[in-house]
Design a protein around this motif. Structure first.
Motif, PDB file in Angstrom:
ATOM      1  N   VAL A 121       0.379  -1.471   0.271  1.00  0.00           N
ATOM      2  CA  VAL A 121      -0.272  -0.202  -0.029  1.00  0.00           C
ATOM      3  C   VAL A 121       1.206   0.855  -0.090  1.00  0.00           C
ATOM      4  N   PRO A 122       0.399   2.720  -0.638  1.00  0.00           N
ATOM      5  CA  PRO A 122       1.339   3.699  -0.383  1.00  0.00           C
ATOM      6  C   PRO A 122       1.427   3.862   0.812  1.00  0.00           C
ATOM      7  N   ASP A 123       2.656   4.777   1.111  1.00  0.00           N
ATOM      8  CA  ASP A 123       2.941   5.267   2.349  1.00  0.00           C
ATOM      9  C   ASP A 123       2.736   6.374   2.388  1.00  0.00           C
ATOM     10  N   SER A 124       1.356   6.783   2.069  1.00  0.00           N
ATOM     11  CA  SER A 124       0.710   8.203   1.853  1.00  0.00           C
ATOM     12  C   SER A 124       0.565   8.849   3.517  1.00  0.00           C
ATOM     13  N   PHE A 125       0.311  10.213   3.737  1.00  0.00           N
ATOM     14  CA  PHE A 125       0.700  11.327   5.309  1.00  0.00           C
ATOM     15  C   PHE A 125       0.272  12.247   4.942  1.00  0.00           C
ATOM     16  N   PHE A 126      -0.343  12.190   5.302  1.00  0.00           N
ATOM     17  CA  PHE A 126      -0.817  14.174   5.843  1.00  0.00           C
ATOM     18  C   PHE A 126       0.592  15.231   5.998  1.00  0.00           C
ATOM     19  N   ARG A 127       0.872  15.809   5.440  1.00  0.00           N
ATOM     20  CA  ARG A 127       2.441  16.649   5.839  1.00  0.00           C
ATOM     21  C   ARG A 127       1.685  17.864   6.970  1.00  0.00           C
ATOM     22  N   ASN A 128       0.292  18.425   6.483  1.00  0.00           N
ATOM     23  CA  ASN A 128      -0.053  19.070   7.580  1.00  0.00           C
ATOM     24  C   ASN A 128      -0.558  19.066   8.819  1.00  0.00           C
ATOM     25  N   ALA A 129      -0.153  17.380   9.519  1.00  0.00           N
ATOM     26  CA  ALA A 129      -1.732  16.689  10.074  1.00  0.00           C
ATOM     27  C   ALA A 129      -0.957  16.793  11.176  1.00  0.00           C
ATOM     28  N   LEU A 192       6.272   7.296  -7.240  1.00  0.00           N
ATOM     29  CA  LEU A 192       5.933   7.145  -6.595  1.00  0.00           C
ATOM     30  C   LEU A 192       4.060   8.824  -6.390  1.00  0.00           C
ATOM     31  N   SER A 193       3.719   8.621  -7.887  1.00  0.00           N
ATOM     32  CA  SER A 193       3.091  10.063  -7.887  1.00  0.00           C
ATOM     33  C   SER A 193       1.190   9.792  -7.408  1.00  0.00           C
ATOM     34  N   PHE A 194       1.017  11.058  -6.650  1.00  0.00           N
ATOM     35  CA  PHE A 194      -0.202  10.841  -6.405  1.00  0.00           C
ATOM     36  C   PHE A 194      -1.329  11.871  -7.262  1.00  0.00           C
ATOM     37  N   TYR A 195      -2.049  11.940  -7.375  1.00  0.00           N
ATOM     38  CA  TYR A 195      -2.655  12.667  -8.389  1.00  0.00           C
ATOM     39  C   TYR A 195      -4.925  12.503  -8.346  1.00  0.00           C
ATOM     40  N   TRP A 196      -5.279  13.589  -8.019  1.00  0.00           N
ATOM     41  CA  TRP A 196      -6.756  13.285  -7.696  1.00  0.00           C
ATOM     42  C   TRP A 196      -7.738  12.747  -8.721  1.00  0.00           C
ATOM     43  N   ASP A 197      -8.338  12.094  -8.166  1.00  0.00           N
ATOM     44  CA  ASP A 197      -9.189  11.329  -9.123  1.00  0.00           C
ATOM     45  C   ASP A 197     -10.318  12.388 -10.729  1.00  0.00           C
TER      46      ASP A 197
END
Length: 407
Positions: A121-129, A192-197
């Motif tokens: 699974v991606p290691d995505s996180f919220f930078r401003n959390a 790894l690249s993130f895109y909005w749906d």
């Protein structure tokens, strides 16, 4: 040549045997449990390796967010709480089972949340959390779904406290822009690249229609991109800021007007009391002068009078004189032709004219003229000044543009 031909035959036989074993295994799988064990078997699927690693391509992750609530907006700490559903989807060719019999039986398979730890699974996180946790009521709110073409959907419900660097120059007339900054913790954009749906007729950010926030109204939301070429790494009152806020200007101006009103009230009272004191001193001098003139006159007339007026009569006359002076009934500033008739010797009644004029106050300005003038000027000046201040204040702050830098 013989060695090369032998290797070719060996590889061909090995490939045919492996394919036959896979087909035989696929035909012998009767339950979804067996199929999942085969699909994500650690012998040929390593969750430590990202998709497309062997092809040297980036794994593209598509995101959507559904915001359930936004609460506890804190201007002091500049943060807010949110309850949201975070969905991610990507392709993992190692999970493609379109060429198997199970592709017809089940085009997609929803896994139990305990199996999430067995796939990548991606290691995505919220930078401003600042704080965050997954919702575990009543079970861990996590979902993972595998499609036959290898597309993976990963959804989870998160409870977050996010930082929001507010611009308070226009407070309380401000419009705040808060970001939800999402990125990869370890991978760069080459991996790894993130895109909005961007599915047609679908919004990547959805907000609960019944969403209500204390003291704020959600006016707009949009998605933006902030691509980076390197990994991110680890990174009851108003807050103290280095600039002047709109509420500071308003409160300062109101305090100035309040203190100016108090000073005006004190000034009017001082002027009024000072005028009253002067008038009382002047009146006292007039009364004392009149009394002395009367006493001097009666002393001279004692030898010619047979019926001497008693002290009570003198006091009564003095009292009457004071009342007349106060009421303004005496219009002449001097006492003339004061005569006391002698009943026993009318021929000896003297006529005496006082050589000194008893100074009586002339018709002067009312006592409170100066104080009333100050009060009248203040009653006009203060409202006009406050109206002018309001016009300037609202024109400046309603038209002020505050620049937000989204990081």
């Amino acid at each position: 040549m013989k060695l090369y031909a032998g290797l070719t035959i060996l590889l061909t036989i090995f490939t045919l045997i492996s394919s036959a074993n896979f087909l035989r295994s696929d035909s012998s799988i009767n339950t979804v449990e067996d199929f999942l064990d085969t699909l994500i078997n650690s012998s040929h699927y390593d969750r430590r390796i990202r998709p497309f690693f062997d092809q040297h391509k980036a794994c593209n992750v598509t995101m959507t967010i559904h915001i359930n609530t936004i609460s506890a907006i804190n201007e002091v700490n500049m943060d807010y709480n949110t309850d949201l559903i975070f969905r991610q989807s990507w392709y993992d060719p190692r999970l493609n089972y379109s060429g198997t019999e199970w592709a017809k039986r089940s085009p997609e398979i929803t896994l139990h949340y305990s199996l999430i730890d067995r796939i990548w699974v991606p290691d995505s996180f919220f930078r401003n959390a600042k704080e965050g946790k997954r919702s575990d009521i009543t079970v861990p709110n996590r979902l993972i779904r595998i499609h036959r073409d290898g597309k993976v959907l990963y959804s989870q419900r998160l409870l977050l406290k996010l930082d929001c660097q507010m611009k308070l120059q226009k407070f309380p007339l401000d419009n705040q822009t808060c970001v939800v900054n999402i990125g990869s913790y370890a991978f760069g954009t080459k991996d790894l690249s993130f895109y909005w749906d961007e599915t047609p007729n679908t919004s990547a950010i959805r907000v609960n229609e019944d969403l209500e926030m204390p003291d704020f109204v959600l006016s707009n939301f949009e998605q933006r991109y902030c691509n980076r070429t390197t990994a991110t790494g680890i990174r009851s009152q108003l807050p103290r800021v280095s600039y002047i806020k709109a509420i500071d200007v308003w409160m300062s101006a109101c305090l100035v007007f309040v203190f100016a009103g108090l000073l005006e009230y004190a000034l009017v009272n001082v002027i009024a009391r000072k005028n009253e004191l002067k008038q009382q001193v002047r009146f006292s001098r007039e009364v004392i002068g009149n009394r002395l003139a009367q006493v001097h006159f009666y002393k001279k007339d004692d030898t010619h009078q047979t019926n001497i007026e008693t002290t009570e009569t003198l006091a009564r006359k003095t009292s009457v004189t004071e009342k007349n002076l106060r009421s303004g009934s005496i219009t002449s500033p001097l006492i003339q032709n004061s005569a006391i008739s002698n009943t026993t010797a009318p021929s000896q009644t003297p006529q005496v004219i006082l050589s000194q004029q008893a100074p009586v106050s002339k018709t002067a300005k009312p006592i409170r003229d100066t104080a009333q003038l100050v009060d009248l000027v203040s009653a006009i000046l203060f409202p006009v000044a406050f109206i002018v201040f309001n016009i300037i204040y609202w024109m400046v702050y309603l038209n002020m543009q505050v620049e937000y830098v989204l990081k």
